[in-house]
Scaffold this motif. Structure first.
Motif, PDB file in Angstrom:
ATOM      1  N   ALA A  42       0.802  -1.228   0.000  1.00  0.00           N
ATOM      2  CA  ALA A  42       0.000   0.000   0.000  1.00  0.00           C
ATOM      3  C   ALA A  42       0.832   1.275   0.000  1.00  0.00           C
ATOM      4  O   ALA A  42       0.288   2.372   0.033  1.00  0.00           O
ATOM      5  N   CYS A  43       2.163   1.150  -0.025  1.00  0.00           N
ATOM      6  CA  CYS A  43       3.043   2.307   0.151  1.00  0.00           C
ATOM      7  C   CYS A  43       3.416   2.925  -1.191  1.00  0.00           C
ATOM      8  O   CYS A  43       3.987   2.257  -2.056  1.00  0.00           O
ATOM      9  N   VAL A  44       3.120   4.218  -1.339  1.00  0.00           N
ATOM     10  CA  VAL A  44       3.500   4.950  -2.546  1.00  0.00           C
ATOM     11  C   VAL A  44       4.064   6.313  -2.150  1.00  0.00           C
ATOM     12  O   VAL A  44       3.676   6.905  -1.135  1.00  0.00           O
ATOM     13  N   LEU A  45       4.988   6.783  -2.965  1.00  0.00           N
ATOM     14  CA  LEU A  45       5.498   8.148  -2.856  1.00  0.00           C
ATOM     15  C   LEU A  45       4.955   8.933  -4.034  1.00  0.00           C
ATOM     16  O   LEU A  45       5.108   8.520  -5.186  1.00  0.00           O
ATOM     17  N   VAL A  46       4.315  10.057  -3.736  1.00  0.00           N
ATOM     18  CA  VAL A  46       3.745  10.919  -4.773  1.00  0.00           C
ATOM     19  C   VAL A  46       4.479  12.253  -4.738  1.00  0.00           C
ATOM     20  O   VAL A  46       4.569  12.899  -3.686  1.00  0.00           O
ATOM     21  N   LYS A  47       5.028  12.656  -5.870  1.00  0.00           N
ATOM     22  CA  LYS A  47       5.684  13.952  -5.996  1.00  0.00           C
ATOM     23  C   LYS A  47       4.740  14.887  -6.737  1.00  0.00           C
ATOM     24  O   LYS A  47       4.440  14.679  -7.915  1.00  0.00           O
ATOM     25  N   VAL A  48       4.256  15.887  -6.013  1.00  0.00           N
ATOM     26  CA  VAL A  48       3.248  16.812  -6.540  1.00  0.00           C
ATOM     27  C   VAL A  48       3.932  18.104  -6.969  1.00  0.00           C
ATOM     28  O   VAL A  48       4.489  18.826  -6.126  1.00  0.00           O
ATOM     29  N   PRO A  49       3.934  18.430  -8.249  1.00  0.00           N
ATOM     30  CA  PRO A  49       4.575  19.669  -8.694  1.00  0.00           C
ATOM     31  C   PRO A  49       3.684  20.881  -8.427  1.00  0.00           C
ATOM     32  O   PRO A  49       2.507  20.897  -8.795  1.00  0.00           O
ATOM     33  N   LEU A  50       4.251  21.864  -7.773  1.00  0.00           N
ATOM     34  CA  LEU A  50       3.584  23.150  -7.600  1.00  0.00           C
ATOM     35  C   LEU A  50       4.338  24.194  -8.405  1.00  0.00           C
ATOM     36  O   LEU A  50       5.342  23.897  -9.051  1.00  0.00           O
ATOM     37  N   VAL A  89       6.297  18.914  -3.871  1.00  0.00           N
ATOM     38  CA  VAL A  89       5.961  18.405  -2.547  1.00  0.00           C
ATOM     39  C   VAL A  89       5.946  16.880  -2.602  1.00  0.00           C
ATOM     40  O   VAL A  89       5.309  16.283  -3.475  1.00  0.00           O
ATOM     41  N   GLN A  90       6.652  16.249  -1.655  1.00  0.00           N
ATOM     42  CA  GLN A  90       6.747  14.796  -1.606  1.00  0.00           C
ATOM     43  C   GLN A  90       5.800  14.245  -0.538  1.00  0.00           C
ATOM     44  O   GLN A  90       5.930  14.581   0.642  1.00  0.00           O
ATOM     45  N   VAL A  91       4.882  13.398  -0.978  1.00  0.00           N
ATOM     46  CA  VAL A  91       3.855  12.836  -0.105  1.00  0.00           C
ATOM     47  C   VAL A  91       4.032  11.324  -0.070  1.00  0.00           C
ATOM     48  O   VAL A  91       3.932  10.654  -1.109  1.00  0.00           O
ATOM     49  N   GLY A 100       0.889  23.440   0.621  1.00  0.00           N
ATOM     50  CA  GLY A 100       0.364  23.874  -0.664  1.00  0.00           C
ATOM     51  C   GLY A 100      -0.413  22.822  -1.423  1.00  0.00           C
ATOM     52  O   GLY A 100      -0.890  23.083  -2.531  1.00  0.00           O
ATOM     53  N   VAL A 101      -0.555  21.615  -0.848  1.00  0.00           N
ATOM     54  CA  VAL A 101      -1.271  20.517  -1.506  1.00  0.00           C
ATOM     55  C   VAL A 101      -2.607  20.297  -0.815  1.00  0.00           C
ATOM     56  O   VAL A 101      -2.675  20.198   0.415  1.00  0.00           O
ATOM     57  N   GLU A 102      -3.669  20.206  -1.601  1.00  0.00           N
ATOM     58  CA  GLU A 102      -4.985  19.922  -1.041  1.00  0.00           C
ATOM     59  C   GLU A 102      -5.149  18.417  -0.841  1.00  0.00           C
ATOM     60  O   GLU A 102      -4.901  17.615  -1.757  1.00  0.00           O
ATOM     61  N   ILE A 103      -5.563  18.034   0.368  1.00  0.00           N
ATOM     62  CA  ILE A 103      -5.817  16.638   0.718  1.00  0.00           C
ATOM     63  C   ILE A 103      -7.289  16.530   1.119  1.00  0.00           C
ATOM     64  O   ILE A 103      -7.708  17.106   2.121  1.00  0.00           O
ATOM     65  N   THR A 104      -8.063  15.795   0.334  1.00  0.00           N
ATOM     66  CA  THR A 104      -9.475  15.570   0.643  1.00  0.00           C
ATOM     67  C   THR A 104      -9.612  14.181   1.267  1.00  0.00           C
ATOM     68  O   THR A 104      -9.103  13.203   0.727  1.00  0.00           O
ATOM     69  N   VAL A 159      -5.240  13.259  -3.274  1.00  0.00           N
ATOM     70  CA  VAL A 159      -4.055  14.113  -3.195  1.00  0.00           C
ATOM     71  C   VAL A 159      -4.011  15.039  -4.404  1.00  0.00           C
ATOM     72  O   VAL A 159      -4.037  14.580  -5.561  1.00  0.00           O
ATOM     73  N   GLY A 160      -3.977  16.338  -4.127  1.00  0.00           N
ATOM     74  CA  GLY A 160      -3.860  17.315  -5.196  1.00  0.00           C
ATOM     75  C   GLY A 160      -4.999  17.314  -6.179  1.00  0.00           C
ATOM     76  O   GLY A 160      -4.827  17.677  -7.343  1.00  0.00           O
ATOM     77  N   GLY A 161      -6.185  16.897  -5.727  1.00  0.00           N
ATOM     78  CA  GLY A 161      -7.353  16.877  -6.600  1.00  0.00           C
ATOM     79  C   GLY A 161      -7.274  15.866  -7.714  1.00  0.00           C
ATOM     80  O   GLY A 161      -8.063  15.908  -8.660  1.00  0.00           O
ATOM     81  N   SER A 162      -6.349  14.885  -7.598  1.00  0.00           N
ATOM     82  CA  SER A 162      -6.090  14.016  -8.732  1.00  0.00           C
ATOM     83  C   SER A 162      -5.958  12.549  -8.367  1.00  0.00           C
ATOM     84  O   SER A 162      -6.628  11.695  -8.954  1.00  0.00           O
ATOM     85  N   LEU A 163      -5.080  12.219  -7.427  1.00  0.00           N
ATOM     86  CA  LEU A 163      -4.726  10.828  -7.135  1.00  0.00           C
ATOM     87  C   LEU A 163      -5.404  10.376  -5.849  1.00  0.00           C
ATOM     88  O   LEU A 163      -5.282  11.035  -4.819  1.00  0.00           O
ATOM     89  N   PHE A 164      -6.077   9.216  -5.921  1.00  0.00           N
ATOM     90  CA  PHE A 164      -6.861   8.730  -4.786  1.00  0.00           C
ATOM     91  C   PHE A 164      -6.318   7.417  -4.265  1.00  0.00           C
ATOM     92  O   PHE A 164      -6.166   6.443  -5.003  1.00  0.00           O
TER      93      PHE A 164
END
Length: 224
Positions: free
Chosen positions: A9-17, A22-24, A101-105, A128-133
């Motif tokens: 279940a472990c993933v690293l997501v790099k969100v470009p602003l 931002v590394q999540v 700076g990253v939106e988390i829903t 994450v970031g309005g995109s990845l769930f």
């Protein structure tokens, strides 16, 4: 956006602003590997307290190497994580957080049932970031469109037909299988093949190599 799968279940997501990346990191658990030495982690998201999503010892060591990391977790993980870092946030379904700076829903509520005779567990899903769930251990479709879905491929709380129905209900542009460590390699391959074959026509299923960064194509606009 770049994504690296460290197993299960472990993933690293790099969100470009606009001015930074931002590394999540999501769900560094006992069945995952090679995340231990990551640096410059901005956010760690924990969906729930089960060990395959939350490895206490390795998470503690990771946070010691990344002392400025913000930690977001479900209420059920509070006791486990209480002493780890001052920058903690207990998140509940319905929350919309903006961190680094990253939106988390936050969605979810309950872990999928393994058996009625076993105790239940809470579970957060994170957009994450309005995109990845990342749904954690739940196959409840979220109340919004999803561009990239991290798709559970196996577990004691699901059968593959439920995973296929979940994929069809969410109908993302991209689906990335996760939560596969409990399957023998032959069954991992079979599940990935069936998920690919029975996915919606609009969905591309991408099976990631372990610990290899993958750049996702331009995302579609999604709306909460």
């Amino acid at each position: 956006m770049k994504i690296t799968h460290f197993g299960h279940a472990c993933v690293l997501v790099k969100v470009p602003l606009r001015d930074k990346t931002v590394q999540v990191l999501i769900d560094p658990g006992t069945y995952s590997r090679d995340f231990e030495d990551l640096l410059n982690i901005d956010l760690v998201l924990i969906t729930h307290s089960h060990p395959d999503h939350l490895d206490n010892d390795r998470l503690r060591a990771l946070l010691e190497r990344n002392p400025d990391t913000d930690l977001v977790h479900s209420a059920g993980a509070e006791a486990t994580l209480a002493s780890m870092t001052p920058s903690r946030c207990v998140a509940k379904p319905g929350d919309i957080l903006r961190l680094r700076g990253v939106e988390i829903t936050v969605t979810g509520g309950d872990h999928a049932c393994i058996h009625p005779d076993l105790p239940g567990c809470d579970n957060n899903g994170y957009l994450v970031g309005g995109s990845l769930f990342h749904p954690g251990d739940s196959l409840e479709p979220p109340p919004f469109d999803v561009d990239t879905l991290l798709l559970p491929a196996g577990g004691p709380w699901m059968k593959l037909s439920e995973g296929i129905d979940f994929l069809r209900a969410v109908s993302p542009r991209i689906a990335i299988p996760i939560h596969q460590a409990g399957l023998a390699p032959a069954h991992q391959n079979m599940h990935h093949q069936l998920l690919t074959k029975l996915a919606p026509k609009k969905t591309e299923v991408i099976v990631l190599d372990h610990a290899t960064s993958h750049t996702l194509g331009p995302r579609q606009e999604v709306h909460g």
